[in-house]
Design a protein around this motif. Structure first.
Motif, mmCIF file in Angstrom:
data_model
loop_
_atom_site.group_PDB
_atom_site.id
_atom_site.type_symbol
_atom_site.label_atom_id
_atom_site.label_comp_id
_atom_site.label_asym_id
_atom_site.label_seq_id
_atom_site.Cartn_x
_atom_site.Cartn_y
_atom_site.Cartn_z
ATOM 1 N N GLN A 1 0.833 -1.209 0.000
ATOM 2 C CA GLN A 1 0.000 0.000 0.000
ATOM 3 C C GLN A 1 0.862 1.252 0.000
ATOM 4 O O GLN A 1 0.526 2.244 -0.645
ATOM 5 C CB GLN A 1 -0.937 -0.023 1.200
ATOM 6 C CG GLN A 1 -2.014 -1.081 1.090
ATOM 7 C CD GLN A 1 -3.144 -0.872 2.078
ATOM 8 O OE1 GLN A 1 -3.405 0.245 2.519
ATOM 9 N NE2 GLN A 1 -3.827 -1.942 2.438
ATOM 10 N N TRP A 2 1.966 1.216 0.729
ATOM 11 C CA TRP A 2 2.859 2.383 0.727
ATOM 12 C C TRP A 2 3.387 2.619 -0.687
ATOM 13 O O TRP A 2 3.394 3.759 -1.170
ATOM 14 C CB TRP A 2 4.021 2.153 1.688
ATOM 15 C CG TRP A 2 4.820 3.396 1.979
ATOM 16 C CD1 TRP A 2 4.717 4.211 3.067
ATOM 17 C CD2 TRP A 2 5.830 3.983 1.131
ATOM 18 N NE1 TRP A 2 5.594 5.259 2.965
ATOM 19 C CE2 TRP A 2 6.293 5.144 1.782
ATOM 20 C CE3 TRP A 2 6.374 3.637 -0.089
ATOM 21 C CZ2 TRP A 2 7.290 5.955 1.246
ATOM 22 C CZ3 TRP A 2 7.361 4.458 -0.639
ATOM 23 C CH2 TRP A 2 7.811 5.594 0.025
ATOM 24 N N LEU B 1 -0.506 7.148 5.153
ATOM 25 C CA LEU B 1 -1.009 7.891 4.004
ATOM 26 C C LEU B 1 -0.866 9.392 4.212
ATOM 27 O O LEU B 1 -0.606 10.147 3.260
ATOM 28 C CB LEU B 1 -2.471 7.518 3.746
ATOM 29 C CG LEU B 1 -2.693 6.044 3.348
ATOM 30 C CD1 LEU B 1 -4.184 5.738 3.234
ATOM 31 C CD2 LEU B 1 -1.990 5.723 2.035
ATOM 32 N N LEU C 1 2.629 10.565 3.382
ATOM 33 C CA LEU C 1 2.921 10.629 1.955
ATOM 34 C C LEU C 1 2.311 11.837 1.264
ATOM 35 O O LEU C 1 2.690 12.164 0.137
ATOM 36 C CB LEU C 1 2.435 9.350 1.274
ATOM 37 C CG LEU C 1 3.321 8.120 1.435
ATOM 38 C CD1 LEU C 1 2.568 6.852 1.083
ATOM 39 C CD2 LEU C 1 4.567 8.248 0.570
ATOM 40 N N ALA C 2 1.348 12.465 1.895
ATOM 41 C CA ALA C 2 0.676 13.610 1.273
ATOM 42 C C ALA C 2 1.669 14.751 1.085
ATOM 43 O O ALA C 2 2.417 15.090 2.015
ATOM 44 C CB ALA C 2 -0.489 14.062 2.139
ATOM 45 N N ARG D 1 -2.092 2.776 9.034
ATOM 46 C CA ARG D 1 -2.332 3.091 7.628
ATOM 47 C C ARG D 1 -2.729 4.549 7.448
ATOM 48 O O ARG D 1 -2.310 5.218 6.493
ATOM 49 C CB ARG D 1 -3.437 2.184 7.069
ATOM 50 C CG ARG D 1 -2.976 0.760 6.757
ATOM 51 C CD ARG D 1 -4.135 -0.108 6.315
ATOM 52 N NE ARG D 1 -4.878 0.503 5.238
ATOM 53 C CZ ARG D 1 -6.185 0.320 5.019
ATOM 54 N NH1 ARG D 1 -6.878 -0.471 5.820
ATOM 55 N NH2 ARG D 1 -6.785 0.903 4.007
ATOM 56 N N GLU D 2 -3.549 5.049 8.357
ATOM 57 C CA GLU D 2 -3.970 6.450 8.287
ATOM 58 C C GLU D 2 -2.765 7.379 8.400
ATOM 59 O O GLU D 2 -2.616 8.342 7.625
ATOM 60 C CB GLU D 2 -4.975 6.732 9.400
ATOM 61 C CG GLU D 2 -5.601 8.113 9.332
ATOM 62 C CD GLU D 2 -6.702 8.277 10.373
ATOM 63 O OE1 GLU D 2 -7.690 8.961 10.082
ATOM 64 O OE2 GLU D 2 -6.562 7.703 11.474
ATOM 65 N N HIS E 1 1.408 9.466 -6.037
ATOM 66 C CA HIS E 1 1.890 10.829 -5.793
ATOM 67 C C HIS E 1 3.036 11.215 -6.726
ATOM 68 O O HIS E 1 3.468 12.378 -6.731
ATOM 69 C CB HIS E 1 2.353 10.984 -4.340
ATOM 70 C CG HIS E 1 1.230 11.065 -3.344
ATOM 71 N ND1 HIS E 1 0.297 12.081 -3.355
ATOM 72 C CD2 HIS E 1 0.894 10.254 -2.306
ATOM 73 C CE1 HIS E 1 -0.563 11.902 -2.365
ATOM 74 N NE2 HIS E 1 -0.233 10.811 -1.712
ATOM 75 N N ALA F 1 0.653 4.019 -3.016
ATOM 76 C CA ALA F 1 0.332 5.428 -2.717
ATOM 77 C C ALA F 1 1.461 6.343 -3.171
ATOM 78 O O ALA F 1 1.220 7.423 -3.727
ATOM 79 C CB ALA F 1 0.067 5.594 -1.222
#
Length: 528
Positions: A109-110, A521, A524-525, A517-518, A117, A113
């Motif tokens: 998932q990392w 993410l 990464l924003a 997970r929250e 980006h 994501a």
């Protein structure tokens, strides 16, 4: 020879003397005290660790190419290093996973994501990233995209990372402009396989019709396995313009290439192959019943029909299924007097030798191949109906494929209804095709079903697969609602001993994973 090495010629003799004992080693072999043996072992160990003999210096490699993409934020870089190391916050015991998140399961998932980006891999983590992709093929598409041109540069220097050169597309940064014919031609003729795959994809995205034209220039000289992969890349953007190239590929010397070309042509309802298959299928199936082909002729063979059935399948049923799945679904309403897909599927078929199951299975494959949502709905039927009584297929694997054709929201709603009606025991494959994070109704249905299983004292380990899937797929916003389920309770009457503690631990891990997970993410924003 050094003093401490006296009497011992090489490492093998040292090992032999140590195994036999210095006082028992005879027959002209090396002798000496135990102290001498240890001294000699120390000297040999240093020699063995000193490295290779000096050799002629190799040319210095060219500098790594520049990757213009931004690196992830610092917090995200630290998180990637943690995920690649596979460290958890705590360790389970007694064969149980414990309440700490499984970081290795969060790495995909990392990577996904970070790719969304547009980040590149931090340079210091490239070796660890390539090692992870080598060990886990499921990581490769995102990992190699993140590694980019520098990853390919490194892969050329280490034989362990050759997989990146064979199948990766991370070298997209090195591609010429697709509007530069000379640059495209040069890379297509001289590039590594990974670069050529990436180039073909870029050309396809820019102008779909240019991809088969590029393939034609070297098609006859390509290896069979490469022809197969190049042909498979035409699935993206498949159109009627690809028909001449695919029709020619029906005569390829490789059976796998011929089969793939036939499959792609059958996904084009207006293709000549689709018309030929429709003619054959309509002659076999109609309101009056089913009459499978009596033989597999040369025309069927050229159009991709495999003559020899797998073990346990009859020849005629095998041929019938291939004809029906390759025929355009649009040909059936007229054959059945204007009925729609749901009405056709519900019709009682004149059984004869029991062709209904074969016919419905072939329609399922056709619906998936042609990505026909209306036929998929008809073959799935209502989610609340017992699977064995479904209109099209009771196979969960086939149902999962049919679901993948439906829009995301409709797919999630169907699976949520299925879980409410039938529980989780048969829903694992269906959950696997739902978009992540799971939509609200689907997430709530999964959590409610897990809670019902816990309260019923169900055998907890039988739900570990679904619980692991929930850790990866539930919306992190569900963490707050799950807090109440993390408290340990007494085992219900007749429950498996220790079940309540296991359930509490599993829900604790689920909540911790969702919160991680929250945070992941959020790291990464991009900065505002």
């Amino acid at each position: 020879m050094d003093k401490g090495d006296e009497g011992y010629g090489d490492w093998e003799e040292l090992v032999g003397a140590a195994l036999l004992g210095t006082d028992r080693r005879g027959g002209g072999g090396p002798t000496g005290s135990a102290e001498a043996l240890l001294d000699a072992a120390a000297v040999h160990a240093v020699r063995r660790r000193a490295g290779l003999r000096p050799a002629e210096a190799a040319p210095r490699p060219e500098p790594a190419p520049r990757d213009p993409r931004p690196a992830p934020p610092e917090a995200a870089r630290r998180r990637l290093a943690q995920l690649l190391a596979g460290r958890s916050n705590a360790a389970g015991s007694g064969g149980r996973r414990g309440a700490a998140p499984d970081l290795t399961e969060l790495l995909p998932q990392w990577l996904a994501a970070a790719r969304r980006h547009g980040y590149r891999s931090p340079a210091a983590l490239l070796p660890a990233l390539l090692d992870a992709a080598r060990a886990r093929t499921d990581l490769r598409p995102h990992a190699l995209a993140l590694a980019g041109v520098r990853g390919l540069w490194l892969a050329r220097l280490n034989p362990d990372w050759r997989f990146a050169l064979r199948g990766g597309t991370g070298g997209a940064g090195e591609l010429p402009d697709v509007t530069d014919p000379a640059g495209v031609e040069r890379l297509w003729q001289e590039g590594l396989f990974a670069e050529r795959v990436a180039l073909l994809g870029a050309v396809r995205a820019h102008e779909a019709a240019a991809a088969p034209r590029l393939l034609e220039t070297t098609w006859s000289t390509e290896r069979a396995e490469d022809r197969l992969m190049f042909l498979d890349s035409l699935r993206l953007g498949l159109s009627d313009g690809d028909e001449p190239f695919l029709e020619a590929a029906l005569g390829d010397r490789s059976r796998n290439v011929r089969a793939t070309a036939a499959e792609l042509l059958s996904a084009l309802p207006r293709s000549a192959l689709a018309r030929r298959m429709a003619e054959r299928a309509l002659a076999c199936v109609g309101p009056e019943g089913v009459a499978p082909p009596a033989e597999c002729d040369a025309g069927m063979l050229r159009d991709g029909v495999v003559k020899r059935p797998p073990a346990g399948r009859g020849e005629r049923a095998w041929w019938l299924g291939q004809l029906v799945e390759a025929a355009p679904l649009s040909c059936w309403p007229e054959r059945f007097g204007g009925l729609g897909p749901a009405e056709i599927v519900a019709l009682p078929i004149a059984e004869g030798e029991g062709w209904t199951e074969e016919l419905h299975a072939a329609w399922c494959r056709a619906a998936v191949r042609q990505r026909d949502a209306e036929w998929s709905r008809a073959l799935l039927g209502p989610a609340s109906a017992p699977p064995a009584a479904g209109p099209g297929t009771a196979s969960l694997a086939e149902r999962a494929k049919l679901l993948s054709i439906l829009p995301d929201g409709e797919r999630a709603d169907w699976v949520a209804e299925f879980i409410r009606a039938h529980g989780l025991s048969e829903a694992f494959q269906l959950l696997g095709v739902c978009v992540v994070p799971w939509a609200g109704a689907l997430g709530r249905a999964v959590v409610d079903a897990l809670d019902i299983a816990r309260e019923a004292g169900s055998y907890p380990w039988s739900f570990s697969g679904v619980m692991g899937l929930a850790e990866r797929c539930l919306d992190p916003a569900e963490a707050g609602r799950l807090e109440a389920l993390t408290a340990a309770a007494e085992d219900p009457q007749d429950a498996v001993p220790g079940a309540a503690a296991y359930w509490a631990e599993a829900f604790q891990r689920l909540v911790a994973t969702l919160r991680l997970r929250e945070a992941m993410l959020a790291e990464l924003a991009p900065a505002a």
